[in-house]
Design an enzyme around this catalytic site. Structure first.
Site, PDB file in Angstrom:
ATOM      1  N   HIS A   1       2.021  -2.248  -8.202  1.00 17.40           N
ATOM      2  CA  HIS A   1       0.567  -2.292  -8.040  1.00 17.40           C
ATOM      3  C   HIS A   1      -0.062  -2.443  -9.409  1.00 17.40           C
ATOM      4  O   HIS A   1       0.415  -1.875 -10.383  1.00 17.40           O
ATOM      5  CB  HIS A   1       0.073  -0.991  -7.379  1.00 17.40           C
ATOM      6  CG  HIS A   1      -1.276  -1.124  -6.772  1.00 17.40           C
ATOM      7  ND1 HIS A   1      -2.419  -0.983  -7.512  1.00 17.40           N
ATOM      8  CD2 HIS A   1      -1.655  -1.403  -5.503  1.00 17.40           C
ATOM      9  CE1 HIS A   1      -3.457  -1.166  -6.697  1.00 17.40           C
ATOM     10  NE2 HIS A   1      -3.032  -1.422  -5.480  1.00 17.40           N
TER      11      HIS A   1
ATOM     12  N   ASP B   1       1.230  -1.104   1.473  1.00 15.64           N
ATOM     13  CA  ASP B   1       1.787  -2.059   2.428  1.00 15.64           C
ATOM     14  C   ASP B   1       3.246  -1.796   2.776  1.00 15.64           C
ATOM     15  O   ASP B   1       3.775  -2.402   3.704  1.00 15.64           O
ATOM     16  CB  ASP B   1       1.673  -3.486   1.859  1.00 15.64           C
ATOM     17  CG  ASP B   1       0.237  -3.924   1.769  1.00 15.64           C
ATOM     18  OD1 ASP B   1      -0.517  -3.650   2.718  1.00 15.64           O
ATOM     19  OD2 ASP B   1      -0.151  -4.535   0.754  1.00 15.64           O
TER      20      ASP B   1
END
Ligand code: ACO
Length: 427
Positions: free
Chosen positions: A304, A361
């Site tokens: 991320h 996710d």
């Protein structure tokens, strides 16, 4: 601590003020940089660039902290609902019982699409990706409701309309993609139950709503509701800064969300897990391949831009996966593979050095699979969840009467002055 940053350039000294946020994040305000020095900053991918000052969401990526309007995501996940959280994000405070009642009634009042919009759905080919349909239809919804184009229309009404209708559009596009009859919303159902009803009921038989399923999906929406200046939210703000409508800005957000490096990663994770499962790999071969840039593989759902720690949303979703599969008495080999991948990666030097952890996710697709949501709808569900965050960010732009249009600069590196040559002289 110093109040200014000093920059020495061409033997001259310049000073720029420092800005400090409420959580002590510090920035150098360079708004006068070009006028003072003739230089701009270059920051590809905006890794070090703050595009705005915002009051909505706080993330500390090093510590794995996420808060909406100051409230930790863990507390909201445990105690709130998606709709209450939507209100919190957009209006900056938890609603009173009267306020939530008004908001819920507006959601019900606006859940139906204009009947003529059904004709628009007819125009898409059966294989059209639901994200393409969603972005087009959100924009189209603005045309069918001309009052949303009026900036003086009460914002509450516009927000409720968009939050309510994105869910109806999403369900209609799913039904359309399968050639199934459209199921209309039912006012007796709350937001998430109504979505499941529109997705899975039949004209002759209502879908059986299980509280645990409704609750898991509501939690998914809540966890996706905002995430400060990510790719899609920045897109919404960019479009909004030109004074485009809320519906147009949100439609642009859907397009930005679609890509596999952003919201499309939830679909890409399941595709990756399925491939690993089919190939008989226990995950270790894939983990190795994903380290090699030439392999064309990445460990989807890992890494991320902001989190250099465990994404707090991933932790909550992982736990919900276990609970939901237990309630549904279902096993999913993909969950086992995901857990194995996570364990291996978190002990592997490559992932440790780069601070790559599971993101939101990584486990969300497993929950959606368990609920029966088809894979090409995963990112659509992300968009439904993210709508309140986009609206809250749109509102910040809209309310800032002095706000300027977003317009980054560039360093030009193309040909120097050159002249037009006629065809006969071109080689
Ligand atoms: N698998 C393997 N290696 C990775 C991964 C990954 N998932 N993510 C990053 N890396 C490596 C990069 O190759 C790079 O290595 P290097 O330093 O040797 O060059 C290093 O880690 C830094 O990665 P960047 O791509 O520079 O990080 P960036 O901040 O630009 O990208 C992103 C972040 C897009 C999320 C990236 O980690 C990624 O592609 N992850 C997989 C896709 C994904 O899960 N996206 C969803 C993000 S969450 C969301 O949008 C809702």
């Amino acid at each position: 601590m110093s109040k200014v940053a000093k920059l020495e350039l061409d033997n001259k000294m310049y000073e720029f003020p420092l800005v400090e946020g409420s959580e002590c994040e510090r920035a150098i305000d360079i708004s006068s940089l070009r006028s003072k020095t003739g230089h701009i900053t270059l920051d590809e991918g905006y890794v070090n660039t703050g595009s705005c000052v915002s009051n909505i969401t706080f993330i500390d990526g090093e510590k794995g902290i996420l808060r909406y309007r100051g409230i930790p995501i863990e507390e909201l996940a445990e105690k709130s609902t998606f709709i209450e959280t939507a209100y919190l994000l957009i209006w900056g405070k938890l609603p009173t019982s009267q306020e939530i009642k008004v908001f819920s009634n507006l959601l019900i009042k606006n859940e139906m699409l204009h009947e003529d919009m059904k004709l628009q759905f007819e125009g898409f080919p059966a294989h059209a990706h639901p994200m393409a349909i969603l972005s087009s239809m959100i924009n189209a919804a603005g045309c069918f409701l001309p009052e949303v184009l009026n900036p003086d229309e009460i914002f509450l009404m516009q927000a409720a309309r968009l939050i309510s209708q994105v869910r109806t559009i999403a369900a209609f596009s799913y039904r359309k993609s399968l050639g199934l009859p459209i199921i209309y919303p039912k006012p007796i159902y709350k937001y998430t139950a109504n979505f499941l009803h529109m997705m899975f009921s039949e004209p002759y038989q209502d879908y059986e709503l299980q509280p645990e399923v409704v609750n898991a999906l509501d939690l998914m929406f809540l966890l996706h509701a905002d995430h400060e200046q990510n790719c899609s939210t920045s897109t919404v703000r960019m479009v909004a800064s030109s004074k485009a409508t809320l519906f147009a800005s949100a439609a642009a957000g859907v397009c930005a969300l679609w890509g596999p490096l952003h919201g499309g990663a939830n679909q890409a994770v399941i595709e990756m897990l399925e491939d690993i499962h089919k190939s008989g790999d226990d995950g270790s071969r894939f983990i190795e391949a994903a380290k090699n840039k030439n392999s064309g593989k990445r460990l989807m759902g890992f890494g991320h831009r902001i989190y250099k720690n465990y994404d707090p949303r991933a932790r909550i979703i992982k736990q919900k996966c276990d609970e939901l599969l237990a309630v549904l008495k279902r096993e999913d080999p993909l969950l086992d593979i995901a857990k194995r991948l996570e364990e291996t990666a978190l002990n592997d030097q490559y992932y440790i050095e780069r601070k790559l952890y599971p993101n939101v996710d990584f486990y969300s697709g497993i929950i959606m699979r368990a609920i029966g949501i088809p894979m090409n709808m995963f990112t659509v569900l992300f968009a439904i969840g993210r709508m309140p965050g986009w609206i809250a960010n749109y509102k910040e732009i809209y309310d800032a009467k002095e706000g300027r249009i977003y317009r980054p600069r560039q360093i030009y590196n193309g040909p120097k002055l050159t002249h037009y040559t006629p065809f006969s002289e071109r080689v």
